[in-house]
Design a protein around this motif. Sequence first.
Motif, PDB file in Angstrom:
ATOM      1  N   MET A 163      34.611  31.305  52.780  1.00 41.82           N
ATOM      2  CA  MET A 163      34.877  32.371  51.817  1.00 41.82           C
ATOM      3  C   MET A 163      36.373  32.544  51.575  1.00 41.82           C
ATOM      4  O   MET A 163      37.163  32.575  52.519  1.00 41.82           O
ATOM      5  N   SER A 164      36.745  32.660  50.302  1.00 41.92           N
ATOM      6  CA  SER A 164      38.135  32.946  49.946  1.00 41.92           C
ATOM      7  C   SER A 164      38.169  33.612  48.579  1.00 41.92           C
ATOM      8  O   SER A 164      37.286  33.408  47.744  1.00 41.92           O
ATOM      9  N   VAL A 165      39.188  34.422  48.367  1.00 42.12           N
ATOM     10  CA  VAL A 165      39.415  35.052  47.066  1.00 42.12           C
ATOM     11  C   VAL A 165      40.369  34.140  46.312  1.00 42.12           C
ATOM     12  O   VAL A 165      41.534  33.997  46.676  1.00 42.12           O
ATOM     13  N   LYS A 166      39.890  33.507  45.259  1.00 44.17           N
ATOM     14  CA  LYS A 166      40.691  32.528  44.529  1.00 44.17           C
ATOM     15  C   LYS A 166      41.512  33.153  43.411  1.00 44.17           C
ATOM     16  O   LYS A 166      42.559  32.631  43.048  1.00 44.17           O
ATOM     17  N   TYR A 167      41.032  34.269  42.842  1.00 44.70           N
ATOM     18  CA  TYR A 167      41.726  34.874  41.712  1.00 44.70           C
ATOM     19  C   TYR A 167      41.457  36.372  41.714  1.00 44.70           C
ATOM     20  O   TYR A 167      40.342  36.803  42.006  1.00 44.70           O
ATOM     21  N   PHE A 168      42.471  37.160  41.397  1.00 46.95           N
ATOM     22  CA  PHE A 168      42.295  38.594  41.205  1.00 46.95           C
ATOM     23  C   PHE A 168      43.264  39.079  40.142  1.00 46.95           C
ATOM     24  O   PHE A 168      44.443  38.749  40.179  1.00 46.95           O
ATOM     25  N   SER A 169      42.754  39.848  39.209  1.00 45.50           N
ATOM     26  CA  SER A 169      43.578  40.434  38.146  1.00 45.50           C
ATOM     27  C   SER A 169      43.615  41.946  38.338  1.00 45.50           C
ATOM     28  O   SER A 169      42.578  42.603  38.199  1.00 45.50           O
ATOM     29  N   PRO A 170      44.780  42.517  38.654  1.00 47.28           N
ATOM     30  CA  PRO A 170      44.860  43.967  38.810  1.00 47.28           C
ATOM     31  C   PRO A 170      44.678  44.733  37.500  1.00 47.28           C
ATOM     32  O   PRO A 170      44.332  45.900  37.519  1.00 47.28           O
ATOM     33  N   THR A 171      44.865  44.082  36.362  1.00 50.23           N
ATOM     34  CA  THR A 171      44.695  44.760  35.076  1.00 50.23           C
ATOM     35  C   THR A 171      43.224  45.020  34.782  1.00 50.23           C
ATOM     36  O   THR A 171      42.847  46.123  34.402  1.00 50.23           O
ATOM     37  N   THR A 172      42.389  44.004  34.947  1.00 54.44           N
ATOM     38  CA  THR A 172      40.957  44.152  34.665  1.00 54.44           C
ATOM     39  C   THR A 172      40.121  44.283  35.931  1.00 54.44           C
ATOM     40  O   THR A 172      38.906  44.442  35.840  1.00 54.44           O
ATOM     41  N   ASN A 173      40.747  44.205  37.108  1.00 52.77           N
ATOM     42  CA  ASN A 173      40.050  44.267  38.408  1.00 52.77           C
ATOM     43  C   ASN A 173      38.943  43.218  38.506  1.00 52.77           C
ATOM     44  O   ASN A 173      37.869  43.468  39.027  1.00 52.77           O
ATOM     45  N   LEU A 174      39.227  42.047  37.988  1.00 45.15           N
ATOM     46  CA  LEU A 174      38.298  40.934  38.008  1.00 45.15           C
ATOM     47  C   LEU A 174      38.683  39.985  39.135  1.00 45.15           C
ATOM     48  O   LEU A 174      39.857  39.692  39.323  1.00 45.15           O
ATOM     49  N   CYS A 175      37.690  39.511  39.871  1.00 50.36           N
ATOM     50  CA  CYS A 175      37.939  38.719  41.066  1.00 50.36           C
ATOM     51  C   CYS A 175      36.990  37.519  41.096  1.00 50.36           C
ATOM     52  O   CYS A 175      35.811  37.655  40.762  1.00 50.36           O
TER      53      CYS A 175
END
Length: 152
Positions: A54-66
């Motif tokens: 498991m890893s978080v590959k992408y996160f956008s603080p503007t749209t809170n999309l992960c």
Amino acid sequence: MVRFKNRWILVEFLSASDAEPTTELSSQAIFQALRQSVITHFGDTGWGAVGSSMSVKYFSPTTNLCIIRVGRDPHKIAWGAVCLLADVDGRVVIPNVVHVSGTIKHAQLAAIEHNRAVIARYRARAKTPAAYRDSYEEFLETSTREITTLQD
């Protein structure tokens, strides 16, 4: 030689309150919250199944999309842990699983489409014309570039 197969989970973290958040979400905070959720709900056995992949590959603080990457076999444990998340770093969130994919390409396409839909909602709330050029246009260009450069 056997190929390691993944599942890609696209999650939107909705704020549970309309008040301004006290803490900003980050990839590391999301990973730690997911880790704690897996351990709490599925125990050490659940974490042993998903922890190495498991890893978080992408996160956008503007749209809170992960975008979260996890192994194919235990992906339902990670999916369940995401759905059972109550807060991330003290901030109460409601996780919304938007898309689950077997390839990063399909997760990228779903993320780009979701970003466009979110920005369209922002613009509709602001009552701006469709051809109006604003900071959201720049965000869409940079986020699309960031998402498409993700590698497996």
